[in-house]
Design a protein around this motif. Structure first.
Motif, PDB file in Angstrom:
ATOM      1  N   TRP A 217       0.782  -1.069  -0.104  1.00  0.00           N
ATOM      2  CA  TRP A 217      -0.203   0.044  -0.146  1.00  0.00           C
ATOM      3  C   TRP A 217       0.777   1.317  -0.078  1.00  0.00           C
ATOM      4  CZ3 TRP A 217      -0.522   4.184   3.048  1.00  0.00           C
ATOM      5  CH2 TRP A 217      -1.498   5.022   3.028  1.00  0.00           C
ATOM      6  N   SER A 218       1.817   1.056   0.762  1.00  0.00           N
ATOM      7  CA  SER A 218       2.810   2.513   1.013  1.00  0.00           C
ATOM      8  C   SER A 218       3.408   2.917  -0.602  1.00  0.00           C
ATOM      9  CB  SER A 218       3.963   2.060   1.833  1.00  0.00           C
ATOM     10  OG  SER A 218       4.777   3.322   1.915  1.00  0.00           O
ATOM     11  N   ASN A 220       2.057   2.194  -3.516  1.00  0.00           N
ATOM     12  CA  ASN A 220       0.781   2.564  -4.404  1.00  0.00           C
ATOM     13  C   ASN A 220       0.554   4.106  -4.012  1.00  0.00           C
ATOM     14  OD1 ASN A 220       0.034   0.279  -5.785  1.00  0.00           O
ATOM     15  ND2 ASN A 220      -0.879  -0.509  -4.350  1.00  0.00           N
ATOM     16  N   ALA A 221       0.535   4.324  -2.607  1.00  0.00           N
ATOM     17  CA  ALA A 221       0.345   6.004  -2.106  1.00  0.00           C
ATOM     18  C   ALA A 221       1.326   6.579  -2.746  1.00  0.00           C
ATOM     19  CB  ALA A 221       0.066   5.755  -0.843  1.00  0.00           C
ATOM     20  N   GLU A 224       1.146   8.014  -6.166  1.00  0.00           N
ATOM     21  CA  GLU A 224       0.443   9.036  -6.275  1.00  0.00           C
ATOM     22  C   GLU A 224       0.761  10.495  -5.961  1.00  0.00           C
ATOM     23  OE1 GLU A 224      -2.694   8.797  -7.693  1.00  0.00           O
ATOM     24  OE2 GLU A 224      -2.835   6.794  -7.635  1.00  0.00           O
ATOM     25  N   GLY A 227       1.233  11.551  -2.417  1.00  0.00           N
ATOM     26  CA  GLY A 227       0.978  10.415  -1.701  1.00  0.00           C
ATOM     27  C   GLY A 227       1.865  10.171  -0.651  1.00  0.00           C
ATOM     28  N   ALA A 231       2.448   7.930   2.848  1.00  0.00           N
ATOM     29  CA  ALA A 231       2.509   6.597   2.716  1.00  0.00           C
ATOM     30  C   ALA A 231       3.439   5.890   3.839  1.00  0.00           C
ATOM     31  CB  ALA A 231       3.875   6.791   1.506  1.00  0.00           C
ATOM     32  N   GLY A 555      -7.697   4.334  -1.251  1.00  0.00           N
ATOM     33  CA  GLY A 555      -7.205   4.289  -2.332  1.00  0.00           C
ATOM     34  C   GLY A 555      -7.632   2.743  -3.067  1.00  0.00           C
ATOM     35  N   TRP A 603      -6.745  -0.962  -6.843  1.00  0.00           N
ATOM     36  CA  TRP A 603      -6.413   0.530  -6.836  1.00  0.00           C
ATOM     37  C   TRP A 603      -7.208   1.394  -7.509  1.00  0.00           C
ATOM     38  CZ3 TRP A 603      -3.714   2.673  -2.874  1.00  0.00           C
ATOM     39  CH2 TRP A 603      -3.418   3.918  -3.057  1.00  0.00           C
ATOM     40  N   SER A 605      -7.023   5.196  -8.338  1.00  0.00           N
ATOM     41  CA  SER A 605      -6.428   6.383  -8.286  1.00  0.00           C
ATOM     42  C   SER A 605      -7.139   7.660  -8.018  1.00  0.00           C
ATOM     43  CB  SER A 605      -5.483   6.664  -9.379  1.00  0.00           C
ATOM     44  OG  SER A 605      -4.839   7.892  -9.321  1.00  0.00           O
ATOM     45  N   PHE A 608      -8.224   7.863  -4.396  1.00  0.00           N
ATOM     46  CA  PHE A 608      -7.240   8.202  -3.430  1.00  0.00           C
ATOM     47  C   PHE A 608      -6.951   9.672  -3.620  1.00  0.00           C
ATOM     48  CE2 PHE A 608      -2.717   9.171  -2.591  1.00  0.00           C
ATOM     49  CZ  PHE A 608      -2.464   8.338  -1.521  1.00  0.00           C
ATOM     50  N   LEU A 612      -7.039  12.427  -0.442  1.00  0.00           N
ATOM     51  CA  LEU A 612      -6.022  13.096  -0.149  1.00  0.00           C
ATOM     52  C   LEU A 612      -6.545  14.580   0.183  1.00  0.00           C
ATOM     53  CD1 LEU A 612      -2.962  12.743   0.592  1.00  0.00           C
ATOM     54  CD2 LEU A 612      -2.631  13.385  -1.938  1.00  0.00           C
TER      55      LEU A 612
END
Length: 620
Positions: A217-218, A220-221, A224, A227, A231, A555, A603, A605, A608, A612
Motif C-alpha cells: 500500500w505504501s 501505491n500511495a 500518487e 501521496g 505513505a 485508494g 487500486w 487512483s 485516492f 487526499l
C-alpha cells in the motif's frame, strides 16, 4: 520503510511540558496559545483541541491517574476567555460562568493507578481559545507529578552509603565492580516500559508501539501525486481469500502473503513493540447483502473455511518467530450484523442473508476464528460491529450484541477470545459530528427527528462505539474490552466541510448545513464522492476506545461502478453505480458513488486523490 511511532496523543498539550504562553501549531493550520495545565500530585491532564473554527471548537481531554486507584471522579477547570461547552460525551458536564465541572460517566468512573480515561466535548468561543491553566481532580490540583512522598526519593538513587564513594573510582577492589555492572541499569527505568518485553500480553495492543506499514500500500500511495505525505501511515493487511495467505499477485496485495508481512513487521520493529493489523475476511457466503464484496467460498463451505483458511492463518501466526509481534485481527467485516438487519420479515431482508442465518455458518465461522486465533498469546481479536448508520437504532444494537455473544460462544470460542470490537470498517461515518448532538433541539424539535438522523440514537461513531461497548459488557463480555474506529476515510474535509453550526431554525436545513458527513444518506457505502482521509492512527483517543486505525487502505475500491469480470467472486452492486437511484437500505437515494471504479480491493487512483484532497485534519 519507517514505522510510525505512537504516543497516544496528537496535537495536544499536557499538564507538564509546555511553557506558559507557548503557541501550538495544529494540524488544521490554526495557532492556539496554550498555558500549561498545572495539576495535582497524583494526576496529569492532557487537553487537546482537535478541531477549531471561527466560533467553536472540539476538544478531547485525557486524565491520567498517577496516584492511588480512583473510584468516581470530578474534573474542574476555569476558562479565561469566556469559552462555553455546548455538548459533550463520556462524561456529565456542567458550567457556571467560566467554571466547568465534568463528572465521570457510569462506565468510566474507575481509574486504576497509572491508567487513563478520556472524554470530549464541543464548545464555542469568541476570542482567543486558550487552554485552561489549571485542572483539579476530586478537589486536588493536577501537577503531573506522582504521589510519592519526598522522603522516598532516595530509593531512586544508588543505595551506596557516601562512605562507599571510593567504590566508584578505578582503584576499587575488583570484588566491588559488579555493583556498577551495566546490567543493573534497567532498575532505574519504569518496570512497565513496553520495550522491556515486546512479546508480553498487554491490555491495549496499540499503546507504546510502532504500527506496521504495509509496503505494498505504501508504494501505491507514494506513486500518487502528494501521496508521499501519507505513505508511512499504517494500514491493515486484508486476507480476503485463501490465495491471499500465500500471496496472489493481485494489484493491491502484490506477491506478499501473510508470512511475508509478518517477516516484514519483525524487520520494521527492530526489537521494539510492533502492532500489525490483519483482516480476517473470507466467510462462506460472505457479505450476504452486498454483491461487491462477495467472496470465493460458497454458503455451505464452512469446512473449507476452517481447514484451508483459519487453520493455515493460525499456524503461521503461532510461529515463534512472530511471538514478539502484537497481531490485531479484524474478524469478518459485514457479517454478523447482516443476520439481524437483513433477514426475516424486514423490508431490508435478502435471500442470501436468510440462508446464512438458517445454516449458521456465519456464527460457526466467526466462533471458530475467535477460538483458533484466540489461543495464540500475542493475537488480539476485534470483532466487526458495523457502524452507527447500520446498528444505531435500539432494535438493531441490542440484538446485534446478542448475536456477537452467540458467536463468541460458538465452535469452541469463549468471550475471553474477544479483545474488543471495531466499528466503521471500510465506511465513511464521521467519528464525531462537531456542530450538533443527537440530543440537541432546533425550534422545539429534536435533531433525532431530522431526515438525516431518522430517529437514530447516534450521529457519530465514537458515541456509538462507547454505547456498544457498554451493551457488550452488560451481556457477558469482559469489562476490559476495547473499541477500534476505522478513520481511514471519514475526515470529510475540503471546501464542503461546514465551519460551524447552521443558523437555520428549520430542523432539516440546520442538520444538513451543520453535518460534516456529506453523504446523501448514511446507508451509502461505496466509493463516496467528497470523502476524505480522517484522523491518523491514534492510541487511546477517548474512553473505552483502544485506537483510531486505518483498516481500509485509502485508494482501494469498495466495488466496481459497472459489471467487471473477475476471478475473485466479487459481483456488481448497483450501490457502486453513480447513476442508480438507490433502494430501501439507503432510503431510495442516489448512491453518491464515484464513476469508473474498479473491482473492490483494486487500486482506484481517482478515489485516492479525492481522499487526499479532502483529508481532515488536512494533509500537509
Amino acid at each position: 520503510m519507517k514505522p510510525v511511532r505512537w504516543n497516544g496523543a496528537m496535537r495536544s498539550w499536557t499538564a507538564r511540558g509546555i511553557a506558559a504562553g507557548a503557541t501550538l501549531a495544529l494540524g488544521s493550520g490554526l495557532l492556539i496559545a496554550a498555558n500549561p495545565a498545572s495539576a495535582a500530585a497524583g494526576c496529569e491532564v492532557d487537553y487537546n483541541v482537535a478541531n477549531q473554527w471561527p466560533s467553536g471548537f472540539t476538544a478531547n481531554v485525557t486524565i491520567t491517574n498517577l496516584g492511588d486507584p480512583i473510584d468516581g471522579w470530578t474534573l474542574e477547570w476555569d476558562y479565561a476567555n469566556g469559552q462555553q461547552i455546548t455538548n459533550g460525551w463520556s462524561g456529565s458536564f456542567s458550567q457556571s460562568g467560566s467554571s466547568v465541572t465534568v463528572d465521570n460517566a457510569g462506565y468510566n468512573g474507575q481509574i486504576a493507578a497509572g491508567s487513563s480515561v478520556s472524554f470530549g466535548f464541543n464548545g464555542s468561543h469568541s476570542g482567543t481559545n486558550d487552554a485552561p491553566s489549571t485542572f483539579t481532580l476530586n478537589g486536588v490540583e493536577c501537577t503531573g507529578e506522582p504521589t510519592d512522598d519526598p522522603t522516598d526519593d532516595p530509593t531512586d538513587e544508588p543505595t551506596d552509603d557516601p562512605t562507599d564513594d571510593p567504590t566508584d573510582e578505578p582503584t576499587d577492589d575488583p570484588t566491588d565492580e559488579p555493583t556498577d555492572d551495566p546490567t543493573d541499569e534497567p532498575t532505574d527505568e519504569p518496570t512497565d516500559d513496553p520495550t522491556t518485553d515486546p512479546g508480553e500480553r498487554v491490555d491495549n495492543p496499540f499503546v507504546g508501539t510502532d504500527l506496521y506499514v504495509n509496503p505494498v500500500w505504501s508504494d501505491n500511495a507514494a506513486a500518487e501525486p502528494g501521496g508521499d505525505a501519507v505513505a508511512d501511515v499504517s494500514t491493515a493487511v486484508w486476507l480476503d481469500r485463501i490465495s491471499a495467505i500465500e500471496g496472489n499477485d493481485s494489484p493491491t496485495t502484490g506477491s506478499m502473503g501473510l508470512r511475508d508481512h509478518l517477516d516484514e513487521a519483525v524487520a520494521q520493529s527492530d526489537g521494539d513493540p510492533m502492532t500489525i493489523q490483519v483482516v480476517i475476511y473470507n466467510l462462506p457466503g460472505r457479505d450476504c447483502s452486498a454483491l461487491a464484496s462477495h467472496g470465493t467460498l460458497g454458503q455451505e463451505e464452512i469446512g473449507k473455511y476452517k481447514t484451508d483458511y483459519i487453520d493455515v492463518i493460525a499456524d503461521i501466526m503461532d510461529d515463534p518467530e512472530y511471538s514478539d509481534l502484537r497481531i490485531a485481527t479484524i474478524i469478518e467485516p459485514d457479517s454478523l450484523p447482516n443476520l439481524v438487519t437483513n433477514v426475516g420479515s424486514r423490508e431490508t431482508a435478502t435471500e442470501n442473508c436468510d440462508i446464512m442465518l438458517e445454516n449458521g455458518n456465519y456464527v460457526e465461522g466467526v466462533g471458530y476464528a475467535l477460538s483458533e486465533l484466540g489461543e495464540i498469546p500475542n493475537v488480539y481479536n476485534y470483532v466487526d460491529a458495523g457502524h452507527h448508520g447500520w446498528l444505531g437504532w435500539d432494535n438493531n444494537l441490542g440484538p446485534s450484541v446478542e448475536m456477537f455473544y452467540e458467536a463468541a460462544n460458538a465452535a469452541g470460542a469463549t468471550p475471553d477470545d474477544v479483545h474488543g470490537f471495531i466499528v466503521n470498517t471500510a465506511n465513511y461515518s464521521a467519528t464525531v459530528e462537531p456542530h450538533f448532538d443527537v440530543n440537541d433541539t432546533v425550534n422545539g424539535q429534536q435533531v433525532r427527528q431530522s431526515n438525516w438522523v431518522d430517529w437514530n440514537q447516534f450521529v457519530g461513531e465514537q458515541p456509538f462505539a462507547q454505547a456498544l461497548r457498554d451493551e457488550a459488557v452488560s451481556v457477558g463480555f469482559n469489562s476490559d474490552i476495547g473499541m477500534l474506529i476505522d478513520t481511514s476515510r471519514n475526515g470529510w474535509g475540503g471546501p464542503e466541510r461546514p465551519e460551524g453550526p447552521s443558523s437555520s431554525t428549520d430542523l432539516n436545513t440546520f442538520v444538513d448545513e451543520s453535518r460534516i458527513d456529506r453523504r446523501i444518506h448514511t446507508g451509502n457505502w461505496c466509493n463516496q464522492s467528497g470523502a476524505g482521509m480522517g484522523e491518523r492512527p491514534t492510541a487511546e483517543p477517548a474512553a473505552g476506545i483502544d485506537a483510531y486505525v486505518w483498516v481500509k487502505p485509502p485508494g482501494e475500491s469498495d466495488g466496481s461502478s459497472e459489471e467487471i469480470d473477475n476471478d475473485e467472486g466479487k459481483g456488481f452492486d448497483r450501490m457502486c453505480d453513480p447513476t442508480y437511484g438507490g433502494n430501501v437500505r439507503n432510503g431510495n437515494s442516489d448512491t453518491g458513488a464515484l464513476p469508473d471504479a474498479p473491482v473492490s480491493g483494486h487500486w482506484f487512483s481517482a478515489q485516492f486523490q479525492e481522499l487526499l484532497a479532502n483529508a481532515y485534519p488536512p494533509i500537509n
